[in-house]
Scaffold this active site. Structure first.
Site, PDB file in Angstrom:
ATOM      1  CG  HIS A  48      -1.805   1.188   1.341  1.00 58.19           C
ATOM      2  ND1 HIS A  48      -2.470   1.518   2.507  1.00 58.19           N
ATOM      3  CD2 HIS A  48      -2.136   2.158   0.443  1.00 58.19           C
ATOM      4  CE1 HIS A  48      -3.153   2.613   2.319  1.00 58.19           C
ATOM      5  NE2 HIS A  48      -2.968   3.022   1.076  1.00 58.19           N
ATOM      6  CG  LEU A  89       5.606  -0.032   1.291  1.00 57.72           C
ATOM      7  CD1 LEU A  89       4.503   0.228   0.280  1.00 57.72           C
ATOM      8  CD2 LEU A  89       6.849  -0.578   0.601  1.00 57.72           C
ATOM      9  CD  GLU A  90      -1.398  -0.424   5.881  1.00 53.11           C
ATOM     10  OE1 GLU A  90      -1.940  -0.706   6.959  1.00 53.11           O
ATOM     11  OE2 GLU A  90      -1.946   0.292   5.012  1.00 53.11           O
ATOM     12  CB  ILE A  91       4.394  -4.700   3.524  1.00 54.64           C
ATOM     13  CG1 ILE A  91       5.373  -3.796   2.755  1.00 54.64           C
ATOM     14  CG2 ILE A  91       4.446  -6.122   2.984  1.00 54.64           C
ATOM     15  CD1 ILE A  91       6.810  -4.268   2.778  1.00 54.64           C
TER      16      ILE A  91
END
Length: 725
Positions: free
Chosen positions: A226, A237-239
């Protein structure tokens, strides 16, 4: 015109600027202006003292603790906690040349990745490539890169409308529309072109990674990334990890993100993930407030004063009312009326039906002009007339702030409870860097620690009675109240305890640099101001490998070492050295002592003496006592009601220095003798150890009463050390 008038005018303008930009929520800029004013009015000596005192005051503010916590959290999220990937990523394919896709390519081509930017339409590909080229041309204008570097960077980009060379890609990042069927079809089609080792990542803020990979031939290679817009400016950064995603896939994705310059949180696949979930709950509460008659301006004013960098109704318009409606459609069946009742959902559909979609369409809660200005949308006011609910008493800014804030932090706690996020640190970093939660509050979990979880739950219960069950506190928070648990990181607190009722509130070990050229002595920061003989400015040592050692007295082993020459956890200011220990190794019930290398502190003037080494295990000791842990779970030691101190040995050189700094002048032929007239035991908050030095010149005896800080102390952890679940 007098100088004082000019100075006052400049300072008043600076203060107004600071207040405009910070809402008065950051104490440091205002303290700096105060120090400048004192220096201008009273001279540099007063200014230096004001600076040292100001720094000491700022170190123990909640804002300082919050920002330090964010600094260390950000540092942790810049590391790959999953180890080293099995294969190095060299070539990336980005599927979709829209704003996000072009942004992903932009932050990849200057990191030595070979990037294929794919889009099926030539016009979209042209716009995506133009976005990237324009950004790097601006870098040249700002002297961030040279023409040679520009050409080298752009040579890493290959734009195409075919699937050529996908068989050379190590990772595919899909950045198309938020449509489950579309993403499933893309995965199904491209799996026949990509190599077996290749990872398939989907940029999404709402769609389930598990569902996207439902028909994949290799679901363990599928993961969510994301990215936030604008990709080149938002650090987070959202993984998103699905149940079937392998550890190596996660490790590799984290490695790519870190190389792109991102700070990473890894979350488990769940509805709304973490950042989207929190943001939607906040936006929905805004629609409740609008229904009750508040204007967007009222909400923006309240949220900015709370600490958000922009008003949340402006952020809502930038996010898009159509996007919010789409997300609510996906989440409503899962969260029910805890998310939104039927009237709010109907209001969202009314806005969409009337083309009030947000900033990208020119109008939402505001109308946006081409010159960048905005005004309240009268159409919005008209639509809200038919949706107004019974007016509540929401005239106070605090009520608006708490209603939105409680929705965010309650949902953050649920995400931790449901294992969506793995730690409070990830929760704080995700909220601050992903949705703009006020940095000076440290994130939802740090904020709950600071305000008190018991107080937070009480507020939620009160708001539940007033506004409905959407404010019911999660059981996770309720369970933390009896044991006084907090989410906070394991920050060390070292202070004298003279009373069992004293709760220490310090977060760092603070050393005061003393008066024998210069040595380190322990400072008691809770019990009062440490009195020093003269002021000595000290510097960080000029060489590395200059250590402070923390040792377990029971075993004589070293448990923690800090290099004062380079470690960012060590801060020098004036005559204080502050050592921050983010993950202390202490054991409850144990005693520890501190020793120092020579040169831990250095004088500010060239060739001034360094601090001498301290190897005496009785010089600076502390005990660990934890009031938050019951005797049924671990053995605790009882905090002392008195503390007996041991006098530190004083050399003749030290005495000469002390006498000089106190103004006692001795003849060169004088033989200095010292006698300890009296020492006392610390029995209360105000009683301190005193040493009276007597010097004899002929038949005349001169005495000087010198304050010496405590050589032996007792220590307790703050209650927020304990993390129970």
């Amino acid at each position: 015109m007098s100088n004082s008038y000019v100075q006052n005018y400049i300072l008043s303008q600076a203060q107004a600027k600071v207040m405009s930009q910070t809402q008065g929520l950051y104490p440091a800029p205002l303290k700096i202006l105060d120090v400048i004013q004192q220096t201008l009015e009273n001279g540099s000596k007063v200014g230096f003292n004001a600076e040292a005192e100001g720094f000491a005051d700022l170190c123990i503010t909640n804002e300082s603790k919050a920002l330090i916590s964010l600094f260390h959290g950000r540092t942790e999220c810049k590391k790959n906690k999953f180890g080293k990937p099995k294969r190095e990523i060299k070539t990336i394919a980005v599927i979709g040349a829209g704003v996000i896709g072009a942004g992903i390519a932009h932050i990849s081509i200057d990191k030595d990745f070979q990037v294929i930017l794919y889009d099926p339409t030539s016009i979209a590909l042209y716009h995506g490539q133009s976005q990237i080229v324009k950004s790097y041309q601006n870098y040249i204008k700002r002297n961030r890169i040279t023409n040679t570097e520009y050409n080298q960077i752009l040579s890493n980009l290959n734009c195409q409308t075919t699937f050529n060379n996908l068989d050379k890609c190590d990772i595919i990042i899909e950045a198309g529309f938020e449509d489950l069927k579309l993403k499933q079809n893309i995965l199904n089609e491209l799996e026949q072109y990509i190599p077996e080792h290749s990872i398939f990542a989907f940029n999404t803020y709402i769609l389930s990674i598990h569902q996207i990979a439902a028909h994949s031939r290799r679901p363990h290679k599928v993961i969510g990334l994301h990215y936030f817009s604008p990709v080149d400016k938002v650090e987070l950064l959202e993984i998103i990890r699905a149940k079937q995603t392998s550890d190596n896939t996660v490790c590799t994705a984290v490695n790519v993100g870190l190389k792109q310059g991102k700070i990473i949180i890894v979350v488990n696949d769940s509805p709304g993930f973490y950042t989207t979930r929190l943001l939607i709950f906040a936006f929905i509460e805004i629609f409740y407030l609008l229904q009750e008659g508040l204007s967007p301006n009222d909400i923006d004013k309240a949220t900015k004063k709370f600490g958000f960098h922009i008003g949340l109704t402006i952020l809502l318009d930038e996010f898009g009312i159509d996007t919010i409606t789409y997300i609510v459609y996906h989440l409503q069946n899962i969260f029910g009326e805890r998310l939104a009742n039927s009237s709010v959902i109907e209001l969202l559909h009314i806005f969409v039906k009337n083309n009030l979609l947000g900033k990208k369409f020119g109008q939402g809660l505001y109308i946006y002009s081409n010159d960048g200005s905005k005004k309240i949308n009268p159409k919005c006011k008209e639509l809200l007339k038919n949706s107004l609910t019974q007016t509540k008493d929401i005239s106070r800014i605090e009520t608006i702030q708490w209603r939105i804030c409680l929705r965010i932090i309650n949902e953050a706690a649920r995400c931790l409870e449901e294992n969506v996020i793995s730690s409070p640190t990830d929760g704080d970093i995700g909220a601050v860097f992903g949705l703009g939660f006020p940095p000076m509050k440290g994130g939802p979990f740090r904020f709950m620690d600071t305000y008190g979880i018991c107080n937070i739950v009480d507020l939620m219960n009160n708001y539940q009675l007033e506004y409905g069950d959407r404010f019911v506190p999660t059981q996770f928070l309720i369970d933390m109240i009896p044991t006084a648990d907090q989410f906070g990181s394991q920050d060390f607190c070292a202070d004298v305890i003279d009373d069992t009722n004293v709760q220490s509130n310090q977060w760092c070990i603070i050393f005061l640099v003393g008066y024998d050229s210069p040595n380190l002595i322990q400072a008691s920061s809770v019990q009062g101001t440490v009195l020093t003989i003269g002021t000595r400015q000290v510097n960080r040592p000029s060489r590395n490998y200059t250590y402070v050692y923390f040792n377990d007295a029971a075993t004589g082993t070293n448990v923690h070492t800090v290099d004062c020459g380079w470690d960012p956890h060590v801060m020098y200011s004036g005559n204080t050295i502050t050592i921050y220990i983010p993950s202390p190794p202490w054991i409850v019930g144990h005693t520890y002592y501190v020793t120092f290398d020579s040169g831990v502190a250095s004088g500010t003037d060239f060739c001034k003496p360094e601090s001498s080494p301290t190897t005496d295990s009785n010089f600076w000791r502390f005990d660990i006592w934890n009031p938050a842990v019951s005797s049924t779970t671990t053995t605790t030691t009882t905090p002392p009601t008195t503390g007996t101190v041991t006098t530190r040995p004083l050399s003749t050189t030290t005495v000469n220095t002390l006498l000089t700094t106190t103004g006692i002048v001795l003849a060169s032929t004088t033989t200095v003798t010292t006698t300890i007239i009296t020492t006392t035991t610390i029995t209360s908050e105000t009683s301190k150890e005193l040493i009276v030095l007597a010097s004899t010149t002929g038949t005349t005896t001169t005495t000087a009463t010198i304050f010496i800080t405590d050589a032996a102390v007792n220590v307790m952890y703050p209650k927020d050390f304990v993390r129970k679940k």
